[in-house]
Design a protein around this motif. Sequence first.
Motif, short mmCIF file in Angstrom:
data_model
loop_
_atom_site.label_atom_id
_atom_site.label_comp_id
_atom_site.label_asym_id
_atom_site.label_seq_id
_atom_site.Cartn_x
_atom_site.Cartn_y
_atom_site.Cartn_z
N ASP A 19 0.84 -1.20 0.00
CA ASP A 19 0.00 0.00 0.00
C ASP A 19 0.87 1.25 0.00
OD1 ASP A 19 -2.39 -1.51 0.15
OD2 ASP A 19 -2.06 -1.78 2.31
N GLN A 20 0.35 2.30 -0.60
CA GLN A 20 1.10 3.55 -0.68
C GLN A 20 1.26 4.18 0.71
OE1 GLN A 20 -0.19 6.16 -3.78
NE2 GLN A 20 0.95 7.90 -3.01
N VAL A 21 2.47 4.64 0.99
CA VAL A 21 2.78 5.24 2.29
C VAL A 21 2.35 6.71 2.30
CG1 VAL A 21 4.66 5.88 3.86
CG2 VAL A 21 4.71 3.67 2.67
N ASN A 22 1.72 7.13 3.41
CA ASN A 22 1.36 8.54 3.59
C ASN A 22 2.63 9.32 3.91
OD1 ASN A 22 0.44 11.06 4.44
ND2 ASN A 22 -1.37 10.20 5.45
N MET A 23 3.00 10.24 3.03
CA MET A 23 4.28 10.95 3.15
C MET A 23 4.17 12.24 3.98
SD MET A 23 6.37 8.98 1.56
CE MET A 23 7.78 10.06 1.37
N GLU A 24 3.03 12.51 4.62
CA GLU A 24 2.86 13.79 5.33
C GLU A 24 3.89 13.99 6.43
OE1 GLU A 24 -1.11 14.13 6.73
OE2 GLU A 24 -1.99 14.36 4.73
N ARG A 25 4.26 12.91 7.13
CA ARG A 25 5.20 13.03 8.22
C ARG A 25 6.60 12.50 7.86
NH1 ARG A 25 1.69 11.26 13.59
NH2 ARG A 25 0.00 12.81 13.31
N LEU A 26 6.80 12.26 6.62
CA LEU A 26 8.10 11.76 6.15
C LEU A 26 8.72 12.76 5.19
CD1 LEU A 26 7.23 8.00 5.44
CD2 LEU A 26 8.37 8.96 7.46
N ALA A 27 10.03 12.80 5.18
CA ALA A 27 10.73 13.69 4.26
C ALA A 27 11.77 12.89 3.48
CB ALA A 27 11.41 14.82 5.03
N THR A 28 11.96 13.22 2.24
CA THR A 28 12.97 12.57 1.41
C THR A 28 13.58 13.59 0.47
OG1 THR A 28 13.36 10.85 -0.25
CG2 THR A 28 11.19 11.88 -0.26
N THR A 29 14.86 13.44 0.23
CA THR A 29 15.54 14.36 -0.69
C THR A 29 15.27 13.98 -2.15
OG1 THR A 29 17.54 13.01 -0.56
CG2 THR A 29 17.35 14.86 0.98
N LEU A 30 14.77 12.75 -2.36
CA LEU A 30 14.54 12.27 -3.72
C LEU A 30 13.05 12.31 -4.01
CD1 LEU A 30 15.97 11.08 -6.20
CD2 LEU A 30 15.52 8.81 -5.25
N LYS A 31 12.64 13.21 -4.92
CA LYS A 31 11.23 13.38 -5.24
C LYS A 31 10.86 12.71 -6.56
CE LYS A 31 10.29 16.06 -1.69
NZ LYS A 31 9.36 15.62 -0.62
N ARG A 32 11.77 12.79 -7.53
CA ARG A 32 11.48 12.26 -8.86
C ARG A 32 12.66 11.40 -9.32
NH1 ARG A 32 7.20 14.65 -11.24
NH2 ARG A 32 7.87 14.08 -13.34
N ILE A 33 12.37 10.43 -10.17
CA ILE A 33 13.42 9.57 -10.72
C ILE A 33 13.23 9.45 -12.24
CG2 ILE A 33 13.75 8.19 -8.63
CD1 ILE A 33 11.99 6.03 -9.93
N THR A 34 14.31 9.07 -12.89
CA THR A 34 14.25 8.80 -14.32
C THR A 34 14.33 7.31 -14.54
OG1 THR A 34 15.29 10.92 -14.86
CG2 THR A 34 15.33 9.21 -16.56
N VAL A 35 13.35 6.75 -15.23
CA VAL A 35 13.27 5.31 -15.49
C VAL A 35 13.60 5.06 -16.97
CG1 VAL A 35 11.79 3.26 -15.47
CG2 VAL A 35 11.51 5.04 -13.72
N THR A 36 14.54 4.14 -17.19
CA THR A 36 14.87 3.75 -18.56
C THR A 36 14.05 2.53 -18.94
OG1 THR A 36 17.12 4.58 -18.34
CG2 THR A 36 16.71 3.00 -20.13
N VAL A 37 13.24 2.64 -20.00
CA VAL A 37 12.34 1.57 -20.44
C VAL A 37 12.79 1.07 -21.81
CG1 VAL A 37 9.96 0.91 -20.94
CG2 VAL A 37 10.44 2.65 -19.19
N PRO A 38 13.39 -0.14 -21.86
CA PRO A 38 13.79 -0.67 -23.18
C PRO A 38 12.56 -1.11 -23.97
CG PRO A 38 14.22 -2.29 -21.47
CD PRO A 38 13.74 -1.06 -20.77
N ILE A 39 12.43 -0.61 -25.17
CA ILE A 39 11.33 -0.99 -26.05
C ILE A 39 11.84 -2.08 -26.99
CG2 ILE A 39 9.61 -0.22 -27.70
CD1 ILE A 39 9.36 1.07 -24.95
#
Length: 223
Positions: A19-39
């Motif tokens: 289940d998705q974690v409620n991030m209201e009380r959590l902090a992270t320096t990483l907000k977005r990532i780049t995913v490489t998808v081989p077609i």
Amino acid sequence: QTETQQIETELTFLDYGGDQVNMERLATTLKRITVTVPILEKKTVNLTVAFGGVPEGFDTSAFSYTMSTDKLTVAGIDSAVSGISSVTLGTIELSQIDAGSVFTLPLTLPDGIKNLDGITQVKVSFSGDGLSKYLYRVTNLNVINAPAGVSVSMLTKAIYNVTVVGKTDIITSLSGTDLVATADLSGMELINGNNTVPVKITIPGKGFVWAVGSYTAVVKATR
């Protein structure tokens, strides 16, 4: 799209149960990532076999054989798949092919190519229709490519019971004098005196006919 894609997306944290974690009380320096998808590109290719030990002028297209499958579905990135139209299963030596022979060849693919059909081996079955087999005595023996500084002479006078397979009309017109046994000494280390060496049996100029099996002769080497 047929090329590898890079997609930027938000990072989502899941708990042990998925289940998705409620991030209201959590902090992270990483907000977005780049995913490489081989077609991957999907493609159907032909399966083929190669023939080894074939003398000059011998027409391998005259062989009649069937394969348990002659096509394969593969996938890979466009640059890997685009240049592939067929896959060679392996090499079958001419001297191993008898009338009605069956070979099981492993299926291997180049790096980066996926086998979508799950086939790991292919059976190749040769027809014996229209073929005959006969035993001959070979008296025409010669030596080629003797090592430098070594004098070589052929001691064997005849090779008996050489199995020959081919079209029936050719077999019935052959004689032992049509067969040639050649000892190719390229790269061989010979001792002084008698040496047992392999010979290749050919039937030059006679068409779709060949010798089956392995044969040897004795040569004398003198330094």
